[in-house]
Design a protein around this motif. Structure first.
Motif, PDB file in Angstrom:
ATOM      1  N   GLY A  34       0.779  -1.238   0.000  1.00  0.00           N
ATOM      2  CA  GLY A  34       0.000   0.000   0.000  1.00  0.00           C
ATOM      3  C   GLY A  34       0.808   1.283   0.000  1.00  0.00           C
ATOM      4  N   GLU A  35       1.601   1.487   1.035  1.00  0.00           N
ATOM      5  CA  GLU A  35       2.312   2.763   1.184  1.00  0.00           C
ATOM      6  C   GLU A  35       3.490   2.878   0.214  1.00  0.00           C
ATOM      7  N   LEU A 132      -0.082   6.854   5.763  1.00  0.00           N
ATOM      8  CA  LEU A 132      -0.072   5.451   6.174  1.00  0.00           C
ATOM      9  C   LEU A 132      -1.444   4.857   5.894  1.00  0.00           C
ATOM     10  N   THR A 133      -1.575   3.548   6.106  1.00  0.00           N
ATOM     11  CA  THR A 133      -2.857   2.899   5.878  1.00  0.00           C
ATOM     12  C   THR A 133      -3.204   2.016   7.063  1.00  0.00           C
ATOM     13  N   GLY A 134      -4.443   1.536   7.062  1.00  0.00           N
ATOM     14  CA  GLY A 134      -4.881   0.631   8.113  1.00  0.00           C
ATOM     15  C   GLY A 134      -4.287  -0.759   8.002  1.00  0.00           C
ATOM     16  N   ILE A 135      -3.572  -1.038   6.926  1.00  0.00           N
ATOM     17  CA  ILE A 135      -2.923  -2.336   6.785  1.00  0.00           C
ATOM     18  C   ILE A 135      -1.768  -2.462   7.771  1.00  0.00           C
ATOM     19  N   THR A 136      -1.002  -1.398   7.945  1.00  0.00           N
ATOM     20  CA  THR A 136       0.218  -1.473   8.750  1.00  0.00           C
ATOM     21  C   THR A 136      -0.050  -1.809  10.213  1.00  0.00           C
ATOM     22  N   ASN A 166      -8.347   1.123   4.559  1.00  0.00           N
ATOM     23  CA  ASN A 166      -7.862  -0.159   4.021  1.00  0.00           C
ATOM     24  C   ASN A 166      -8.076  -1.344   4.970  1.00  0.00           C
ATOM     25  N   TYR A 167      -9.312  -1.639   5.292  1.00  0.00           N
ATOM     26  CA  TYR A 167      -9.573  -2.781   6.174  1.00  0.00           C
ATOM     27  C   TYR A 167      -9.264  -4.092   5.458  1.00  0.00           C
ATOM     28  N   ARG A 168      -8.521  -4.968   6.124  1.00  0.00           N
ATOM     29  CA  ARG A 168      -8.195  -6.294   5.590  1.00  0.00           C
ATOM     30  C   ARG A 168      -8.649  -7.355   6.590  1.00  0.00           C
ATOM     31  N   SER A 193     -11.190   6.339   2.140  1.00  0.00           N
ATOM     32  CA  SER A 193     -11.945   5.113   2.371  1.00  0.00           C
ATOM     33  C   SER A 193     -12.488   4.612   1.040  1.00  0.00           C
ATOM     34  N   ASN A 194     -12.891   3.343   1.007  1.00  0.00           N
ATOM     35  CA  ASN A 194     -13.639   2.870  -0.151  1.00  0.00           C
ATOM     36  C   ASN A 194     -15.080   2.612   0.259  1.00  0.00           C
ATOM     37  N   GLU A 195     -15.827   1.928  -0.596  1.00  0.00           N
ATOM     38  CA  GLU A 195     -17.257   1.751  -0.334  1.00  0.00           C
ATOM     39  C   GLU A 195     -17.506   0.962   0.953  1.00  0.00           C
ATOM     40  N   GLU A 196     -16.557   0.095   1.336  1.00  0.00           N
ATOM     41  CA  GLU A 196     -16.771  -0.818   2.448  1.00  0.00           C
ATOM     42  C   GLU A 196     -16.034  -0.455   3.734  1.00  0.00           C
TER      43      GLU A 196
END
Length: 339
Positions: A34-35, A132-136, A166-168, A193-196
Motif C-alpha cells: 500500500g504505502e 499510512l494505511t490501516g494495513i500497517t 484499508n480494512y483487511r 476510504s472505499n465503499e466498504e
C-alpha cells in the motif's frame, strides 16, 4: 516537497495471465504494498518521496529496496534487520471469477519491528505530508504503537497526515481495527476510504447500497463522509466508488468532501488489466493534488484519473506521469495511439 509513507513492501508472486494457482509450475515476481505504491506514484509526479519500512539485510530485502529506487523513491530511512520479506500470492480474476489474494507475511521484518528502529524526529525533518494505511497496524506486534508514534511526530513536525482505512479481514477483526484506527485517526487530517471500509471499521454505512450486487447509492456516501469528518475532525474525506460489473469491467469514481462541499468526480468505465494498487494510486494522486493547491473538484478528478490509468498497468506500481493523468482528467480518454 518531502512526503513520507510508512508500511510493508511485499514480494508479489502470481501466475502469468489468467492462470489459476493450481495450474502453474512457475510464477512471476514483483514488489508492492500500500504505502510503497503511494511513494512510487509521488516520485513519478516529481515529489521528494521517502518510504519507511524494515527489511532483511539479505538479497531479497535489497531487491525490494532496488524496486523503489528504480522510480526515484528515497530509501534512506529503511531499517534493516529481521529474517523475511512478506509475500502475497495473487491470482487474477476474469469475468465472473474474482481475483484471489493469499498472504504469507507473518513474522516479516516489519511485523516484528520495534519502536527504536525508527527515528521519527529525523525522518519528519522538513516533511510536508505523512501517509499510512490501516494495513500497517493490522500486522500486529508493536505496529499500532509505532504508527501512533509516527503520527504524533508527523503532527509535531507540522506535516499533514493522511490515512487510507484499508480494512483487511484476513489480518484482523473489525473490533481490533476499530480500536486501533480510532486511536490513529485522532491525528489524521485527510481520510481515504472505499465503499466498504467505513462500514467495516467504524460501522458507518451508506443507505440503499448493494456492493456485491454492483449497485451503489452514491448520494448515500455524502452522509458517510460527513459522519467520518464529524467523528474525527478530518479536514477532508475521500471515498472511492467502485461499481463492479465483473472482474474485468468496473465503473470507477470518487467523492471528496472538504467540510463544506461534496465533489463527485466523473465516472470511468474501465477494462481492467490489473486492479491491485488501484486505491493506492488514488491516494497518491490525491496527495499530489492537495499539496499542489488544486481545488476540491480538481483534486478528486486528478486522483480518480490517476487510479483509472493504474488499472491498465501490470504490477502494484502506478507508472504514469502528471501529464498523462491531467490529459485523462481533462477528457482525453479515447485511448488512441500516440505517434
Amino acid at each position: 516537497m518531502k512526503v513520507v509513507t510508512f508500511g510493508e513492501i511485499m514480494l508479489r508472486l502470481e501466475p502469468e495471465g489468467y492462470f489459476r494457482f493450481v495450474q502453474v509450475d512457475k510464477m512471476t515476481s514483483t514488489f508492492g504494498g500500500g504505502e510503497a505504491n503511494v511513494a512510487v506514484s509521488l516520485a513519478n509526479y516529481g515529489l521528494d518521496a521517502y518510504y519507511v519500512t524494515k527489511l532483511p539485510k539479505h538479497e531479497i530485502g535489497q531487491a525490494a529496496i532496488n524496486s523503489l529506487r528504480r522510480f526515484g523513491v528515497n530509501t534512506n530511512y529503511i531499517a534493516r534487520g529481521g529474517d523475511r520479506v512478506g509475500i502475497y500470492y495473487n491470482e487474477r480474476g476474469a469475468s465472473q471469477r474474482g481475483s484471489k489474494c493469499i498472504y504469507d507475511r507473518a513474522h516479516s521484518s516489519i511485523a516484528e519491528a520495534k519502536p527504536e528502529d525508527f527515528n521519527w524526529t529525523e525522518i519528519f525533518k522538513d516533511c510536508k505530508w505523512f501517509h499510512l494505511t490501516g494495513i500497517t497496524p493490522a500486522l500486529g506486534g508493536n505496529l499500532v504503537q509505532i504508527c501512533i508514534e509516527a503520527c504524533k511526530a508527523a503532527k509535531a513536525a507540522g506535516a499533514t497526515v493522511s490515512c487510507d482505512l484499508n480494512y483487511r479481514g484476513k489480518l484482523w477483526t473489525r473490533e481490533q481495527a476499530r480500536e486501533a484506527m480510532t486511536q490513529i485517526c485522532q491525528y489524521v487530517d485527510v481520510c481515504i476510504s472505499n465503499e466498504e471500509d467505513a462500514k467495516d471499521v467504524f460501522g458507518i454505512e451508506a443507505e440503499n447500497t448493494d456492493i456485491t450486487g454492483g449497485k451503489l447509492n452514491k448520494e448515500g456516501y455524502k452522509s458517510v463522509a460527513k459522519q467520518l469528518a464529524d467523528k474525527f475532525g478530518f479536514q477532508k474525506v475521500a471515498i472511492t466508488l467502485r461499481t463492479s460489473i465483473n472482474a474485468n469491467r468496473n465503473n470507477w469514481a470518487a467523492l471528496l468532501y472538504d467540510g463544506k462541499d461534496y465533489c463527485f468526480s466523473k465516472e470511468y468505465e474501465m477494462y481492467i488489466v490489473d486492479r491491485v494498487g488501484g486505491g493506492d494510486s488514488f491516494g497518491g494522486g490525491l496527495i499530489y493534488s492537495l499539496l499542489n493547491g488544486k481545488s476540491t473538484q480538481d483534486a478528486v478528478e486528478f486522483a480518480v484519473a490517476a487510479s483509472c490509468l493504474k488499472h491498465t498497468i501490470e504490477g502494484d506500481y502506478n507508472m504514469v506521469s502528471v501529464d498523462e493523468v491531467e490529459k485523462l482528467a481533462a477528457g482525453n480518454g479515447s485511448g488512441r495511439i500516440q505517434r
